[in-house]
Each structure stands twice: as structure tokens, then as C-alpha cells.
Scaffold this motif. Structure first.
Motif, short mmCIF file in Angstrom:
data_model
loop_
_atom_site.label_atom_id
_atom_site.label_comp_id
_atom_site.label_asym_id
_atom_site.label_seq_id
_atom_site.Cartn_x
_atom_site.Cartn_y
_atom_site.Cartn_z
N UNK A 1 0.76 -1.07 0.14
CA UNK A 1 -0.05 0.07 -0.03
C UNK A 1 0.88 1.25 -0.02
N UNK A 2 0.40 2.41 -0.68
CA UNK A 2 1.03 3.56 -0.43
C UNK A 2 0.89 4.16 0.83
N UNK A 3 2.01 4.94 1.13
CA UNK A 3 2.12 5.43 2.87
C UNK A 3 0.56 6.12 3.15
N UNK A 4 0.09 6.81 2.41
CA UNK A 4 -1.10 7.70 2.29
C UNK A 4 -2.10 6.66 2.88
N UNK A 5 -2.24 5.68 2.17
CA UNK A 5 -3.31 4.55 2.54
C UNK A 5 -3.02 3.70 3.88
N UNK A 6 -1.99 3.61 4.15
CA UNK A 6 -1.52 2.93 5.61
C UNK A 6 -1.91 3.85 6.51
N UNK A 7 -1.72 5.11 6.41
CA UNK A 7 -1.94 6.08 7.59
C UNK A 7 -3.46 6.22 7.80
N UNK A 8 -4.19 6.42 6.55
CA UNK A 8 -5.64 6.32 6.39
C UNK A 8 -6.52 5.30 7.10
N UNK A 9 -5.81 4.08 6.79
CA UNK A 9 -6.33 2.75 7.49
C UNK A 9 -6.12 2.81 8.93
N UNK A 10 -4.98 3.17 9.41
CA UNK A 10 -4.80 3.31 10.83
C UNK A 10 -5.72 4.22 11.42
N UNK A 11 -6.06 5.18 11.08
CA UNK A 11 -7.00 6.47 11.40
C UNK A 11 -8.44 5.76 11.42
N UNK B 1 3.90 12.99 13.21
CA UNK B 1 4.30 14.02 12.42
C UNK B 1 3.63 14.06 11.19
N UNK B 2 2.96 12.96 10.77
CA UNK B 2 2.34 12.79 9.48
C UNK B 2 0.89 12.60 9.88
N UNK B 3 0.51 12.11 10.80
CA UNK B 3 -0.71 11.56 11.08
C UNK B 3 -1.91 12.64 11.12
N UNK B 4 -1.56 13.93 11.42
CA UNK B 4 -2.54 15.13 11.44
C UNK B 4 -2.94 15.47 9.95
N UNK B 5 -2.11 15.10 9.03
CA UNK B 5 -2.74 15.44 7.65
C UNK B 5 -3.33 14.52 6.84
N UNK B 6 -3.95 13.30 7.68
CA UNK B 6 -4.44 12.38 7.03
C UNK B 6 -6.13 12.90 6.78
N UNK B 7 -6.34 12.72 5.39
CA UNK B 7 -7.88 13.20 4.91
C UNK B 7 -8.76 12.25 5.52
N UNK B 8 -9.05 12.46 6.64
CA UNK B 8 -10.19 11.21 7.31
C UNK B 8 -10.88 12.20 8.12
N UNK B 9 -12.44 11.84 8.03
CA UNK B 9 -13.09 12.83 8.86
C UNK B 9 -12.72 12.68 10.39
N UNK B 10 -12.34 11.65 10.85
CA UNK B 10 -12.30 11.27 12.37
C UNK B 10 -10.82 11.61 12.69
#
Length: 492
Positions: free
Chosen positions: A409-419, A451-460
Motif C-alpha cells: 500500500x502507499x504510505x497515505x493509505x497506510x495512515x488512512x487505514x490506521x486512523x 508528524x504525518x497523521x494530522x495530515x490524514x484526510x479522514x473525517x475522524x
């Protein structure tokens, strides 16, 4: 406006055919049917449709009941059920007849349904009988009927105020008892296997469970009084097949009997047999069906496993989020049984999408449902590998099944899935220690996560980071999470 009450857990009921069989086997309905077949042109009834005294003994004999007052009382109850359910039809005296002239009866239009009706017809008949029994259970019993003589007005109506008896209040009390018993039953898994101690049920009518600390003497006295009311009522309800009831041990009813502890059912130092002596009640499957029917009629949302079988996937995934685990699995299995596996997988994945607050839980339950579909779901899962909301879920599912050629998965998808995963668990309101372990495990997989998680484009995103800041046991990382949550809020 007051908050809506939480939905009841779903109940698991047998098929209509099994319930109808149980209904026909209920002793009171069986007696009512026998009396309906016994009644004929020579049967005489009073002005209220009741059997005249001269025929009560014969009715009791037909039913094989004792030749005494108890036998006649049971026969009279069975006759009331026969009349109220339409198993017999009462014919009033002809117009102009003498005031003391008696009416007659004939077979009712509902009698053929006993042998020729569909299961739903039989259950409708039983529900009508249940209404009669509930009405009788909410009516006080008088040992000396002659004591009522001075309380009957010229119109023949009883002066209820003089009796200090409010029929509506009594009916509401019984409805509340049955609703609480239903809730206590479905909360334990929905099948009604475990009996409820009578003191616990009585206490639920006296003090809300959340407010019950160490009960005072006044509370114990109230619980004891309610128990005695319930003892009488459940003795009446049992012959209709509503409950299985172990009555209060009569040895406890003496003057020196100790009042029951309102919380005794859950006390570790109280023997199970001691609790049972104060009475045990269990709703039968037929009773669950009957009380659920009454709740539905009163506007209460009382779901049953299988209700969602014809609904779409989004409705299924949303609803099972509020179900206990076993009920959620059973509901999902019934939903899947009506669909081809690959089509079901595609529908589940489509229903899991969405940026609304319920989306994370839908995706969690989608993943669990796909596990029940099995290998047949793989083509549908691979179709969403590039979907921003479902791609991470799809990869996890494929890896867990040992599928080949799963793209990283791309990094962006990993962070989104974590959130998304943490948001789902927060919404599920599960065990706090397990949630903390999950949070620390997920966030610890990535160096510099906050450092990256706050940029995740997820409503939660902000909500999840705030929760991590509260729950993470590493104080430094918890502080980093709170900073990231502030950034996410500012960005939003």
C-alpha cells in the motif's frame, strides 16, 4: 427533546412453525380449545359471556381438573380465553327476554385455525389469548368476593377508587415488568436460556440499576412487596406458555422471613440455590415472541435476528454495529445465505464506503462479513485495491488469507487505514485496555507517526489523535498525539 432510548439487542427466535407448535401446546390454550369443542347449544353463559355456575363443574371435569374451587377457577380462565380469542361465539339473550335469562354459545370462527391455520394464524390466536391473561394478571385477586358487594354502583361497575386500584397503572406495571424481563433476557444473548432471579427483576422495577448502591431497608421492603405481586402474576402467565417459573419458596413467606437483598443475584457469597428459593423466571421462546410483539405494537424498536435479511448491505453493516458479537454474526450469516457469494462481497464493499461518522464501523463489520464469505470474495476484494477507503481493508483481508501478489500500500493509505481502524474501535466502545493496546500497536509501527497523521484526510483524524493522547501510556507520545490533534483541528 429527551434522548432516544438505546435500541434493544436483537432476539433470536425459532421459526414460526416451531413457535406455533409451542403455542398449541400451551396448557391454557389447550384447555380453551377443548372447551370450545365441548361447548354446544346447551351451554349457558351469563351476561358477560362467562359460564354459569351450574356448568363450571362440568367444564372442570371435561378438562380433567380437580372438583374444587381451584379446578373451577382454572376452567373459568380457560373459558375466558376461548371467548376472547374467538374459539367460541357468545349469543346474548333475545331482545325482550327476561333479565336473568342466559345466553348461549356456538363454535367460533377461529376454532378451525387450530388444525387448519398457518403458523401465523395460530400465533395470532395465541397472542389474543396472551392479552386476556395479561389483563387477568393485572387484576387484583379477592379472597372474599362478597367484600365487593358495597363497591358496585347502580350501573353495575366497580368503584375502583374505593378499591384503591388503578387498572391502567396495574397494566402499565405489568408491561414494565415484562419489558424489563425481555431486556434482561436479550441482553444475555437473545435466546432466553438463563433464568432471571425474581429479586433482580423486582429491583429493576423499584430502582434503576445505575442508581442501585447498598439497598436501604425501605428499598428492600419495596422489592419484597413487588416480588409478591410478581409471584402471583407469573403463576397466571405460566400456563399460557409465556414463562417457566419457579415460585418463591413458601417457607420464606413466614413472618420471620428475611427480606431478599436486591442485589443478591450477583453477590459472590450467595449460593445459587439460595437465590433460586426467592423465585426464578425465564421467558420461553414463545414468551420472547409474545413480549416482542407487544413491544412492537407499543412503538418500541425490538429487532430480531433475520430482520435484515432482505435489506441492503449498508443497512446490515450499520445495524449489526450495535449488536452483540454472536447476534451480529448470526444476522450476517442469514443475510449471506440469500445471496451469491461474489455478488454479496461486492454489495458489502459498496455498502462499507462513506465519510459519515458510522463509516469506520461499517468497514470493520464489512471485513468480518467478508471473512464469512471466504475465498469466493477474492475477485471483489481485488477490484477495490485502488479505492482510497477500501484499499487498505482489501490488502489486510488478502494478506490474512495468504493470497498471492498483494501490492504494497502507499504510505497515505497506510495512515488512512490506521486512523479508520482506531475510529472504528472507538465507536465500538469495547474493552479500554484492548483499545489502548491496539492504539499503541498501530501507531508504533511507523516512526514519526504523529508528524504525518494530522495530515490524514479522514473525517475522524482529530478525534482519533485526541483519543490517542488520552490513552497512550507513553507520556511523550501522548503529548505528541495531542499536538497532532490540535494541528488536525486547525487544518480542518
Amino acid at each position: 427533546m429527551p434522548a432516544s432510548p438505546p435500541p434493544l439487542p436483537p432476539v433470536r427466535l425459532p421459526s414460526d412453525a416451531v413457535l406455533a407448535r409451542d403455542a398449541l401446546a400451551a396448557p391454557l390454550l389447550t384447555r380453551a380449545v377443548r372447551l370450545a369443542r365441548w361447548a354446544g347449544p346447551a351451554t349457558r353463559v351469563g351476561a358477560g359471556g362467562e359460564l354459569v355456575d351450574a356448568q363450571l363443574a362440568e367444564a372442570a371435569s371435561v378438562l380433567g381438573l380437580p372438583d374444587d374451587e381451584d379446578g373451577e377457577a382454572d376452567a373459568s380462565e380457560a373459558w375466558r380465553v376461548a371467548v376472547d380469542t374467538g374459539l367460541v361465539t357468545v349469543r346474548d339473550p333475545e331482545a325482550g327476554a327476561e333479565a336473568d335469562e342466559e345466553g348461549t354459545v356456538e363454535p367460533g370462527g377461529m376454532l378451525p385455525l387450530v388444525t387448519g391455520g398457518a403458523p401465523r394464524d395460530v400465533l395470532g390466536l395465541w397472542l389474543d389469548g396472551l392479552e386476556t391473561v395479561c389483563a387477568d394478571a393485572a387484576t387484583p385477586f379477592f379472597d372474599d368476593p362478597e367484600a365487593l358487594t358495597g363497591l358496585v354502583g347502580e350501573d353495575g361497575e366497580i368503584d375502583f377508587e374505593a378499591l384503591d386500584w388503578d387498572p391502567e397503572a396495574e397494566a402499565e406495571f405489568l408491561d414494565g415488568v415484562l419489558a424489563n424481563l425481555y431486556l434482561l433476557t436479550v441482553a444475555e444473548g437473545g435466546s432466553g436460556d438463563a433464568p432471571v432471579p425474581l429479586p433482580a427483576l423486582a429491583a429493576s422495577m423499584v430502582v434503576p440499576p445505575d442508581d442501585m448502591g447498598e439497598p436501604s431497608d425501605a428499598v428492600l421492603e419495596q422489592v419484597s412487596e413487588v416480588m409478591m405481586r410478581l409471584d402471583d402474576q407469573f403463576r397466571l402467565l405460566e400456563p399460557m406458555g409465556v414463562v417457566e417459573y419457579r415460585p418463591v419458596d413458601e417457607a420464606l413467606l413466614g413472618e420471620d422471613a428475611q427480606e431478599p437483598d436486591a442485589g443478591a443475584a450477583g453477590a459472590p457469597d450467595v449460593d445459587d440455590e439460595d437465590v433460586a428459593r426467592y423465585g426464578l423466571v425465564r421467558l420461553t421462546p414463545l414468551g420472547l415472541y409474545g413480549i416482542r410483539s407487544r413491544l412492537l405494537e407499543s412503538g418500541v424498536d425490538a429487532p430480531a435476528v433475520g430482520d435484515l435479511a432482505e435489506r441492503d448491505a449498508a443497512a446490515l453493516l450499520t445495524a449489526v454495529a450495535a449488536f452483540p458479537q454472536d447476534a451480529a454474526r448470526a444476522e450476517t450469516e442469514l443475510w449471506l445465505a440469500r445471496r451469491a457469494p461474489l455478488a454479496a462481497a461486492r454489495e458489502l464493499l459498496a455498502g462499507a464506503k462513506g465519510a459519515d461518522a458510522a463509516g469506520p464501523l461499517r468497514r470493520l463489520h464489512c471485513q468480518q462479513a467478508l471473512a464469512l464469505v471466504g475465498a469466493d470474495a477474492e475477485p471483489a476484494v481485488r477490484e477495490v485495491l485502488d479505492d482510497p477507503e477500501l484499499g487498505g481493508l482489501a490488502r489486510v483481508w488478502l494478506v490474512e488469507r495468504g493470497a498471492p501478489s498483494v501490492p504494497a500500500p502507499p504510505e497515505e493509505m497506510v495512515f488512512w487505514l490506521t486512523v479508520d481502524t482506531i475510529a472504528a474501535q472507538l465507536a465500538a466502545d469495547g474493552d479500554l485496555s484492548e483499545l489502548t493496546d491496539l492504539i499503541e500497536g498501530l501507531t508504533g509501527r511507523h516512526s514519526g507517526f504523529f508528524e504525518q497523521a494530522w495530515r490524514v484526510d479522514h473525517p475522524a483524524t482529530a478525534e482519533v489523535l485526541e483519543a490517542v493522547g488520552r490513552l497512550h501510556r507513553d507520556r511523550r507520545l501522548a503529548k505528541d498525539a495531542r499536538k497532532a490533534a490540535f494541528k488536525a483541528r486547525s487544518r480542518a
